[in-house]
Scaffold this active site. Structure first.
Site, PDB file in Angstrom:
ATOM      1  N   ASP A 121      -6.380   2.437 -14.376  1.00 55.82           N
ATOM      2  CA  ASP A 121      -6.236   2.789 -12.964  1.00 55.82           C
ATOM      3  C   ASP A 121      -4.743   2.673 -12.651  1.00 55.82           C
ATOM      4  O   ASP A 121      -4.199   1.575 -12.569  1.00 55.82           O
ATOM      5  CB  ASP A 121      -7.075   1.820 -12.112  1.00 55.82           C
ATOM      6  CG  ASP A 121      -7.009   2.148 -10.628  1.00 55.82           C
ATOM      7  OD1 ASP A 121      -5.991   2.736 -10.199  1.00 55.82           O
ATOM      8  OD2 ASP A 121      -7.959   1.803  -9.902  1.00 55.82           O
ATOM      9  N   TYR A 179      -9.261  -3.559  -8.580  1.00 49.77           N
ATOM     10  CA  TYR A 179      -9.514  -3.208  -7.182  1.00 49.77           C
ATOM     11  C   TYR A 179     -10.913  -3.696  -6.768  1.00 49.77           C
ATOM     12  O   TYR A 179     -11.875  -3.548  -7.534  1.00 49.77           O
ATOM     13  CB  TYR A 179      -9.410  -1.685  -7.063  1.00 49.77           C
ATOM     14  CG  TYR A 179      -9.709  -1.150  -5.696  1.00 49.77           C
ATOM     15  CD1 TYR A 179      -8.824  -1.360  -4.635  1.00 49.77           C
ATOM     16  CD2 TYR A 179     -10.867  -0.416  -5.450  1.00 49.77           C
ATOM     17  CE1 TYR A 179      -9.104  -0.860  -3.389  1.00 49.77           C
ATOM     18  CE2 TYR A 179     -11.145   0.089  -4.192  1.00 49.77           C
ATOM     19  CZ  TYR A 179     -10.253  -0.139  -3.159  1.00 49.77           C
ATOM     20  OH  TYR A 179     -10.529   0.360  -1.922  1.00 49.77           O
ATOM     21  N   LYS A 236      -3.483   6.904  -2.067  1.00 49.53           N
ATOM     22  CA  LYS A 236      -2.356   5.990  -1.964  1.00 49.53           C
ATOM     23  C   LYS A 236      -1.031   6.741  -2.174  1.00 49.53           C
ATOM     24  O   LYS A 236      -0.716   7.605  -1.398  1.00 49.53           O
ATOM     25  CB  LYS A 236      -2.548   4.829  -2.938  1.00 49.53           C
ATOM     26  CG  LYS A 236      -3.987   4.258  -2.959  1.00 49.53           C
ATOM     27  CD  LYS A 236      -4.418   3.616  -1.660  1.00 49.53           C
ATOM     28  CE  LYS A 236      -5.906   3.332  -1.541  1.00 49.53           C
ATOM     29  NZ  LYS A 236      -6.489   2.558  -2.631  1.00 49.53           N
TER      30      LYS A 236
END
Ligand SMILES: *Cc1c(COP(=O)(O)O)cnc(C)c1O
Length: 384
Positions: free
Chosen positions: A175, A103, A200
């Protein structure tokens, strides 16, 4: 008789969630308080100050621990607050090996913030786990993986990573935001720490930010609890409540996300204006088999290549139902341009190297009627 093991959907609705003892409310109350009255010096009900703990947050922390199959969960004010706290397990001089396309915010935190405190972040292609072994030095303390990766949807073999981490005494972190605990449970594969941006899929309604950490190791739990209260990047009671509410429908939402994404990926892969589609559910995805082994479904994230910036721009301008926005994992379909949005802080040369080209478009496929999503894509691609 041992208690019957409950299924995922049952745990999502019920784990750690008890009717409130004073009123019977079936839903967990939002405990808006900064402090707690103590009966006498040294006697309390387990709560002293709300940065340390809050009953609404506690329920969420226990619920997510059950969903990921961990001993303990910890809630933070955002995914980045959670990741920042995890990196505080390190000390100056330590070296961390990370997936090359983590990310964008994780990349920025390592390369532009924590590097100033003497931490060394090295990004390698973890789709070939040998690259992790090659990167390990005496100062290496941690390995941080994202799978599937953002936005190119590459898969890393988590069992193999856990093995390398154990052999080299590294803390392994995954993650798990893209997969959610419904599709992938890294702790069961030997990984030490799982982190989520609860913003999310877990919350799933694009109306809060949060971060969750789940783990088993008693020593790491103690240290992370200490860091959580010391750094203070905690989740608020209201956000904890919203996240708990979202998690109850995680399994039904994920089923629809997966089904819709599969149809969208097939549609895109047959469209003459689409150069390439990245979706682990497609047979031609280079790691389709590995994804099928370590995941229970292929998720709702897709990226595809349109060739160049002008084409990506033309496409993004023409979509109507799909909203042009950062973020992912909500009920509505979101579409974004990684090179100028999520990955803008990654230098252009490095962006090219990790496959974040100017023509790449990322899609978080929502739970709308798939026919309506396909129609929107058809019309928008017609103008490219
Ligand atoms: C969004 C995201 C983060 C950061 O989470 P925030 O809640 O926005 O701070 C970290 N990792 C991944 C994979 C993400 O998608």
């Amino acid at each position: 008789m041992p208690p019957r093991k409950q299924g995922f959907s049952t745990k999502a609705v019920h784990a750690a969630i008890e009717p409130d003892p004073s009123t019977g409310t079936i839903m967990t109350p939002v405990h808006l308080t900064s402090t707690y009255v103590q009966q006498e010096l040294g006697v309390n009900k387990g709560y002293e100050y709300a940065r340390v703990s809050n009953p609404t947050r506690t329920v969420l922390e226990k619920n997510i621990a059950a969903l990921e199959g961990g001993k303990e969960g910890l809630a933070f004010g955002s995914g980045m607050a959670a990741i920042t706290t995890i990196f505080h397990l390190l000390k100056s001089g330590d070296h961390v090996v990370l997936s090359k396309n983590v990310y964008g915010g994780t990349y920025r935190l390592g390369k532009l913030v924590l590097n100033q405190f003497g931490l060394d972040f090295e990004f390698v292609d973890t789709t070939d786990v040998r690259n992790i072994s090659y990167a390990i030095r005496p100062s290496t303390k941690m390995v941080f993986i994202e799978t599937p990766t953002n936005p190119t949807m590459e898969i890393t073999d988590l069992k193999a990573v856990a093995k390398i981490a154990k052999a080299n005494k590294l803390v392994s972190i995954v993650d798990n935001t893209f997969a959610s605990p419904y599709l992938q449970n890294p702790l069961a594969l030997g990984i030490d720490i799982v982190v989520h941006s609860a913003t999310k899929y877990l919350n799933g309604h694009s109306d809060m930010l949060g971060g969750l950490v789940i783990l088993n190791d008693a020593r790491l739990i103690e240290r992370l609890r200490f860091l959580q209260k010391s750094i203070g990047g905690i989740l608020s009671p209201f956000e904890a409540w919203l996240c708990l509410r979202g998690i109850k429908t995680l399994s039904v939402r994920m089923d629809r996300h997966c089904a819709n994404a599969m149809e969208v990926a097939l549609f895109l892969s047959r469209h003459r204006k689409v150069v390439k589609v990245n979706y682990p559910g497609l047979m031609k995805h280079p790691q389709h088999r590995l994804a099928a082994q370590q995941m229970r479904g292929f998720g709702g994230m897709i990226s595809f290549e349109l060739g160049n910036l002008a084409k990506a721009k033309a496409f993004l301008k023409r979509v109507r139902l799909c909203a042009l926005a950062e973020s992912l994992g909500g009920v509505e379909t979101l579409i974004s341009h990684p090179a100028t949005m999520t990955h803008a802080s990654v230098p252009a040369a490095e962006r090219q190297a990790i496959g974040v080209t100017d023509g790449l478009v990322r899609m978080s496929v929502g739970i709308e009627d798939v026919g309506d999503i396909l129609e929107d894509l058809k019309l928008a691609l017609g103008g490219v």
